[in-house]
Design a protein around this motif. Sequence first.
Motif, PDB file in Angstrom:
ATOM      1  N   ILE A  70       4.857   6.364  13.072  1.00  0.00           N
ATOM      2  CA  ILE A  70       4.749   4.748  12.737  1.00  0.00           C
ATOM      3  C   ILE A  70       3.048   4.367  12.937  1.00  0.00           C
ATOM      4  CG2 ILE A  70       5.042   2.426  12.643  1.00  0.00           C
ATOM      5  CD1 ILE A  70       7.485   4.378  11.290  1.00  0.00           C
ATOM      6  N   PHE A  71       2.485   4.654  14.106  1.00  0.00           N
ATOM      7  CA  PHE A  71       1.181   4.204  14.675  1.00  0.00           C
ATOM      8  C   PHE A  71      -0.095   4.570  13.773  1.00  0.00           C
ATOM      9  CE2 PHE A  71      -2.331   4.174  17.010  1.00  0.00           C
ATOM     10  CZ  PHE A  71      -2.394   2.910  17.285  1.00  0.00           C
ATOM     11  N   GLU A  72       0.247   6.171  14.117  1.00  0.00           N
ATOM     12  CA  GLU A  72      -0.515   7.229  13.093  1.00  0.00           C
ATOM     13  C   GLU A  72      -0.498   7.044  11.316  1.00  0.00           C
ATOM     14  OE1 GLU A  72      -1.209  12.357  12.047  1.00  0.00           O
ATOM     15  OE2 GLU A  72       0.088  11.424  14.180  1.00  0.00           O
ATOM     16  N   ILE A  73       0.424   6.481  11.353  1.00  0.00           N
ATOM     17  CA  ILE A  73       0.553   6.475   9.706  1.00  0.00           C
ATOM     18  C   ILE A  73       0.266   5.540   9.267  1.00  0.00           C
ATOM     19  CG2 ILE A  73       1.909   6.939   7.704  1.00  0.00           C
ATOM     20  CD1 ILE A  73       3.498   8.681   8.520  1.00  0.00           C
ATOM     21  N   SER A  74       0.314   4.157  10.012  1.00  0.00           N
ATOM     22  CA  SER A  74      -0.191   2.903   9.361  1.00  0.00           C
ATOM     23  C   SER A  74      -1.656   2.918  10.229  1.00  0.00           C
ATOM     24  CB  SER A  74       0.827   1.683  10.717  1.00  0.00           C
ATOM     25  OG  SER A  74       1.618   2.121  10.238  1.00  0.00           O
ATOM     26  N   HIS A  76      -3.702   5.280   9.650  1.00  0.00           N
ATOM     27  CA  HIS A  76      -4.353   6.058   8.898  1.00  0.00           C
ATOM     28  C   HIS A  76      -3.992   4.966   7.271  1.00  0.00           C
ATOM     29  CE1 HIS A  76      -4.359   9.159   5.261  1.00  0.00           C
ATOM     30  NE2 HIS A  76      -3.966   8.668   4.902  1.00  0.00           N
ATOM     31  N   LEU A  77      -3.279   4.561   7.088  1.00  0.00           N
ATOM     32  CA  LEU A  77      -3.631   2.877   6.186  1.00  0.00           C
ATOM     33  C   LEU A  77      -4.596   2.865   5.286  1.00  0.00           C
ATOM     34  CD1 LEU A  77       0.041   3.709   5.199  1.00  0.00           C
ATOM     35  CD2 LEU A  77      -1.307   4.493   3.923  1.00  0.00           C
ATOM     36  N   ASP A  78      -4.529   2.041   7.438  1.00  0.00           N
ATOM     37  CA  ASP A  78      -6.082   0.786   7.537  1.00  0.00           C
ATOM     38  C   ASP A  78      -7.194   1.466   7.626  1.00  0.00           C
ATOM     39  OD1 ASP A  78      -3.922  -1.137   8.179  1.00  0.00           O
ATOM     40  OD2 ASP A  78      -4.308  -0.866  10.589  1.00  0.00           O
ATOM     41  N   THR A  79      -7.583   2.549   8.169  1.00  0.00           N
ATOM     42  CA  THR A  79      -8.522   3.580   7.378  1.00  0.00           C
ATOM     43  C   THR A  79      -8.529   3.752   6.405  1.00  0.00           C
ATOM     44  OG1 THR A  79      -8.247   4.539   9.993  1.00  0.00           O
ATOM     45  CG2 THR A  79     -10.130   4.965   8.306  1.00  0.00           C
ATOM     46  N   LYS A 111      12.446   2.074  10.456  1.00  0.00           N
ATOM     47  CA  LYS A 111      10.915   1.373  10.329  1.00  0.00           C
ATOM     48  C   LYS A 111      10.418   2.966   9.562  1.00  0.00           C
ATOM     49  CE  LYS A 111      12.161  -1.704  13.733  1.00  0.00           C
ATOM     50  NZ  LYS A 111      12.856  -2.938  13.399  1.00  0.00           N
ATOM     51  N   ALA A 112       9.199   1.722   8.566  1.00  0.00           N
ATOM     52  CA  ALA A 112       8.297   2.341   7.637  1.00  0.00           C
ATOM     53  C   ALA A 112       7.303   2.074   7.820  1.00  0.00           C
ATOM     54  CB  ALA A 112       8.688   1.832   6.929  1.00  0.00           C
ATOM     55  N   PRO A 113       6.204   2.857   8.541  1.00  0.00           N
ATOM     56  CA  PRO A 113       4.929   2.531   8.370  1.00  0.00           C
ATOM     57  C   PRO A 113       4.344   1.823   7.157  1.00  0.00           C
ATOM     58  CG  PRO A 113       5.211   4.826   8.578  1.00  0.00           C
ATOM     59  CD  PRO A 113       6.665   4.273   8.133  1.00  0.00           C
ATOM     60  N   GLY A 114       3.292   1.190   7.517  1.00  0.00           N
ATOM     61  CA  GLY A 114       2.720   0.065   6.327  1.00  0.00           C
ATOM     62  C   GLY A 114       0.850  -0.617   6.955  1.00  0.00           C
ATOM     63  N   LEU A 115      -0.103  -1.322   6.012  1.00  0.00           N
ATOM     64  CA  LEU A 115      -0.675  -1.907   6.519  1.00  0.00           C
ATOM     65  C   LEU A 115      -0.870  -3.007   7.360  1.00  0.00           C
ATOM     66  CD1 LEU A 115      -2.091  -1.860   2.952  1.00  0.00           C
ATOM     67  CD2 LEU A 115      -3.101  -0.486   4.470  1.00  0.00           C
ATOM     68  N   THR A 116      -1.509  -3.447   8.414  1.00  0.00           N
ATOM     69  CA  THR A 116      -2.165  -4.281   8.985  1.00  0.00           C
ATOM     70  C   THR A 116      -2.360  -5.512   8.174  1.00  0.00           C
ATOM     71  OG1 THR A 116      -2.420  -2.750  11.141  1.00  0.00           O
ATOM     72  CG2 THR A 116      -2.525  -4.947  11.065  1.00  0.00           C
ATOM     73  N   ASP A 117      -2.628  -5.845   7.079  1.00  0.00           N
ATOM     74  CA  ASP A 117      -2.773  -7.205   6.570  1.00  0.00           C
ATOM     75  C   ASP A 117      -3.288  -6.080   5.231  1.00  0.00           C
ATOM     76  OD1 ASP A 117      -3.292  -8.219   8.619  1.00  0.00           O
ATOM     77  OD2 ASP A 117      -4.996  -7.374   9.105  1.00  0.00           O
ATOM     78  N   PRO A 118      -1.909  -6.823   4.026  1.00  0.00           N
ATOM     79  CA  PRO A 118      -1.675  -5.923   2.887  1.00  0.00           C
ATOM     80  C   PRO A 118      -2.916  -6.551   1.997  1.00  0.00           C
ATOM     81  CG  PRO A 118       0.538  -7.126   3.620  1.00  0.00           C
ATOM     82  CD  PRO A 118      -0.521  -7.718   4.583  1.00  0.00           C
TER      83      PRO A 118
END
Length: 230
Positions: A70-74, A76-79, A111-118
């Motif tokens: 989860i942390f790795e994918i999230s 990645h999405l934030d970056t 639990k699904a990965p996602g952006l910290t801030d949409p």
Amino acid sequence: EAEVARATTAEALPTLGEALDQMIAHKSNPGRETISRKRPMSKTTVTNYRSSFKRYLSKWANVPVDALPIFEISSHLDTLQVTKPQAAQRAAGVVSAVVNHVAKVAKQDLKAPGLTDPTATRSRAAEGGDIDMTIPLSARWTDIQSVKDPILRAVMELTVYTGLRARPLLELTWDRVYQVEVQGGLAWAINLDKPVKHQLEDREVVLGDDAGRIIDRLRALRVDSCPWVF
């Protein structure tokens, strides 16, 4: 031990890539509309999901959905969001939809990965958007009248008169154009094929006089063997 292993295998959840295929197969099934009164996923949406998955999530395609980092994918999405905010938002939506689909089927709390801030939704009409709202309608109408192709000009004119998006108009067929009785006589109407997302019913739009005259012009240009209005 063998029985435990078989039971564990039977209960194993799909990988992220497998789950994507399963979700698309379920949501794009034409019978979904009859069974659950939900619209099947469109071909365009399927293409967009697969494209986003391939570009930004394929690294985790072979990881079971209940073992996703989860942390790795999230992270990645934030970056990704820093340079491609809309792409990051779409990818986050895809992985969330896939994981939530499996959670619903398996009756598990996943639990699904996602952006910290949409990513904030960007208005096309806002400052920096691709629609310049400072141009008056009269000037736009003058530009439309300068379009030489009569069919393309008619599409633009009907967009102005009806407020409809281009896609429902471009998908319009002549069997969905007809006249209806109104106070004072007859008026042209168009029947839109499920124009709103998640809406199963078609929608009839009765046209005003100006829009009706555009239909008259298009009928004069119609090729009998062609079912499409535009």
